[in-house]
Design an enzyme around this catalytic site. Structure first.
Site, short mmCIF file in Angstrom:
data_model
loop_
_atom_site.label_atom_id
_atom_site.label_comp_id
_atom_site.label_asym_id
_atom_site.label_seq_id
_atom_site.Cartn_x
_atom_site.Cartn_y
_atom_site.Cartn_z
N THR A 149 0.84 -1.20 0.00
CA THR A 149 0.00 0.00 0.00
C THR A 149 0.87 1.25 0.00
OG1 THR A 149 -1.89 -1.03 1.12
CG2 THR A 149 -1.62 1.34 1.43
N ASN A 150 2.04 1.14 0.65
CA ASN A 150 2.85 2.32 0.90
C ASN A 150 3.64 2.81 -0.30
OD1 ASN A 150 1.81 1.84 3.38
ND2 ASN A 150 3.72 1.12 4.31
N SER A 326 -32.82 37.86 -7.58
CA SER A 326 -33.57 38.02 -6.35
C SER A 326 -34.95 37.42 -6.48
CB SER A 326 -33.68 39.51 -5.99
OG SER A 326 -34.54 39.69 -4.88
#
Length: 483
Positions: A149-150, A326
Site C-alpha cells: 500500500t505504501n 432576487s
C-alpha cells in the site's frame, strides 16, 4: 414475503475469510471481505472514490503484473487475466465495485485491497473460476505481488493529481486567452485607476485585463514547476522504502513499465525511503493550486466591483446576465459567476491547510494521512477547473465596457491631478485637488481658470496615452507648446 405479498428475491452470498475472521460477501460483487469491512468502518463522506484514482490503480496493477511475469514471479496465464481485468477497469467497467470511502484510516490499505480484490475476482472469472476462489488468483499474493500500500497509494495519488492538473491547466490557458482578447478589445477605454478603494490615476481598461492575463500565466508556470515533483515515484520501495519482498529485477523494471502502460513520464525516486516517508510534493502542488485560486478570486472581486450598480455603483463594465438575482427585487441581476469563483477559492484555501497539516503529521517511515490529502487535492483541482470553465464561458468572454461611464469618472475625478503635478508642482496640484473636492468643480476647469495651463497643454497632459504610459516629460510638453 414483502408487504405486498410478493416473494422477495434471496441474496446469494459467498463466505470469505481474512485475519479478522469470516464474513458473508454478496455473490455477484467483485470486491471482497477486506473492502466490505472498510466500507462498513469508514462511512465518512458518503462519496465514491474518484474515478481517476481507480484508473491510476488499474495502471499500477497492470504494470506490476507485466513486470512480475517478465521476471518469472507470475505465470503468463495469471498475468494475462490480471492485465485484462485492469484494462476493463480502464474502460470504465467495475468502478461500481470500488466501495471504500475516500477518507479512510490505514494509509490507503482499504483502497489498495479494494483494487486487489476487484481485479482478482474479475481475473478469476476470466480464467473460468468463481468469484472468491482465491486459490486461482489471490489478491495479495498475485495482484499485489512486489507491492505495498505504501508505494502503490502515493503513486496512484501522484498519477491522479497529474491527470487532473492537466485538465486544470487546459482551462487556465483558455482563461488566459480570453483575458488577452479582452485586453485588446478594451485597450482604448480610459478609466479611473484606484488604490485602497480611492481614486488614484487613470488607467486603460485593457491594461487591467492584460494584468489579469499575466497573473494567470504566472500561476500556470508555477503549477508546471510543482507538477514536476509529482513525476518522482517510490514504486518498488514497498513497505518503508527498503524494497522488502520486491525482486531486484522488479525494482528496476516497474517504473519503466508503468511509464509504458500509462503513457506518462515518471522516474523512480533516488531515495525510496524519503519518497515513502514524505508528502511535501503534494504540499507544493497544493500551494500552487492555492496561489492560483487566490489570483482568480482577486480577479473575480475586481469584476464584481467594476460591474457594481448598475446605477449606484462603479458601473464601468457589464457582466453577462445569467439568471435572476432576487426572489423579491424585480430585475436584479447578481454577479453569480464571479461569486462561485470566490467560493471555490475559499474551499481550495481551506483544503490547502488540511493538506499541509496532514503532510506535517506523518511519523517516521510513513504518513498515514494520504487519504485526506488526496481527497482534498482532487477536490481542489477538480472544482477549480470547473470554476475556471464557467468563468470563461459564462462571464469573461461576454464582458462589455461602459466607455462613456469610464470616461466620465476620469474627467470628473480629482485623480487626474497626479498627471498635472509635474507641470504645476506638488503643492499647487494639492491645492487644486482640495478645491475641486470642496467646490465640486472639475480639475480641468480650475486649471484653466487659474491660468496654470492652456487648453492645448491640458489636452496633451490629459491625453489617455500620456496618462497611462511612460512618455515625454511635462517640461518637454510645455516647451513644445511655447514654440
Amino acid at each position: 414475503m414483502n408487504k405486498n405479498g410478493e416473494a422477495e428475491k434471496k441474496q446469494d452470498y459467498r463466505v470469505e475469510k481474512d485475519s479478522i475472521g469470516t464474513k458473508d460477501v454478496p455473490q455477484n460483487v467483485y470486491y471482497g471481505v477486506q473492502s466490505l469491512r472498510a466500507a462498513e468502518n469508514f462511512h465518512i463522506t458518503g462519496l465514491n472514490m474518484h474515478p481517476e484514482i481507480i484508473n491510476s490503480l488499474a495502471y499500477i496493477k497492470k504494470a506490476a503484473a507485466i513486470t512480475n511475469c517478465e521476471i518469472g514471479m507470475l505465470d503468463k496465464k495469471k498475468a494475462k487475466a490480471i492485465v485484462q481485468a485492469c484494462d476493463e477497469i480502464l474502460e470504465g467497467k467495475l468502478h461500481g465495485d470500488f466501495i471504500v470511502d475516500p477518507i479512510q484510516g490505514g494509509a490507503g490499505t482499504s483502497l489498495n485491497m479494494n483494487a486487489n480484490e476487484v481485479i482478482a475476482n474479475r481475473a478469476i472469472e476470466i480464467l473460468g473460476g468463481e468469484k472468491g476462489d482465491y486459490s486461482i488468483i489471490n489478491p495479495n499474493d498475485d495482484v499485489n505481488c512486489g507491492q505495498s500500500t505504501n508505494d502503490v497509494i502515493p503513486t496512484a495519488g501522484k498519477m491522479t493529481s497529474l491527470r487532473l492538473l492537466k485538465n486544470l491547466k487546459k482551462e487556465l490557458l483558455r482563461l488566459h486567452k480570453a483575458l488577452c482578447a479582452k485586453a485588446k478589445e478594451f485597450d482604448h477605454v480610459i478609466k479611473m485607476g484606484r488604490t485602497q478603494m480611492q481614486d488614484a490615476v487613470p488607467i486603460r481598461l485593457g491594461q487591467e485585463f492584460n494584468a489579469y492575463s499575466v497573473a494567470v500565466m504566472r500561476d500556470i508556470h508555477r503549477m508546471d514547476r510543482a507538477m514536476e515533483e509529482m513525476c518522482t515515484l517510490n514504486m518498488g520501495g514497498t513497505a518503508v522504502g527498503t524494497g522488502i519482498n520486491a525482486d531486484e529485477a522488479y525494482l528496476r523494471r516497474i517504473v519503466p513499465n508503468l511509464v509504458e502502460v500509462s503513457d506518462m513520464e515518471f522516474v523512480q525516486a533516488y531515495d525510496l525511503i524519503d519518497a515513502t516517508q514524505n508528502l511535501d510534493p503534494f504540499v507544493a502542488v497544493s500551494g500552487a493550486v492555492k496561489a492560483c485560486a487566490v489570483t482568480l478570486s482577486k480577479i473575480a472581486n475586481d469584476l464584481r466591483l467594476l460591474s457594481s450598480g448598475p446605477r449606484a455603483g462603479f458601473g464601468e463594465i457589464n457582466l453577462p446576465a445569467k439568471q435572476n438575482g432576487s426572489s423579491i427585487m424585480p430585475g436584479k441581476v447578481n454577479p453569480v459567476i464571479p461569486e462561485v469563483v470566490n467560493q471555490v477559492a475559499f474551499n481550495v484555501i481551506g483544503n490547502d491547510v488540511t493538506i499541509t497539516m496532514a503532510a506535517e503529521a506523518g511519523q517516521l517511515e510513513l504518513n498515514a494521512f494520504e487519504p485526506i490529502v488526496f481527497y482534498c487535492m482532487f477536490q481542489s483541482i477538480d472544482t477549480l477547473a470547473y470554476a475556471v470553465q464557467t468563468f470563461v464561458d459564462n462571464c469573461v468572454t461576454g464582458i462589455t465596457a461602459n466607455e462613456t461611464r469610464c470616461r466620465y469618472l476620469v474627467e470628473n475625478s480629482v485623480g487626474i491631478i497626479t498627471a498635472i503635478c509635474p507641470h504645476v508642482g506638488y503643492q499647487k496640484a494639492a491645492d487644486i485637488a482640495k478645491k475641486a473636492i470642496r467646490t465640486g468643480e472639475s480639475v480641468r476647469s480650475l486649471i484653466l481658470k487659474e491660468g496654470l495651463l492652456n487648453e492645448e497643454q491640458l489636452d496633451h497632459v490629459l491625453d489617455p496615452v500620456n496618462m497611462t504610459e511612460p512618455g515625454i516629460s511635462g517640461k518637454e510638453i510645455l516647451m513644445a507648446n511655447d514654440k
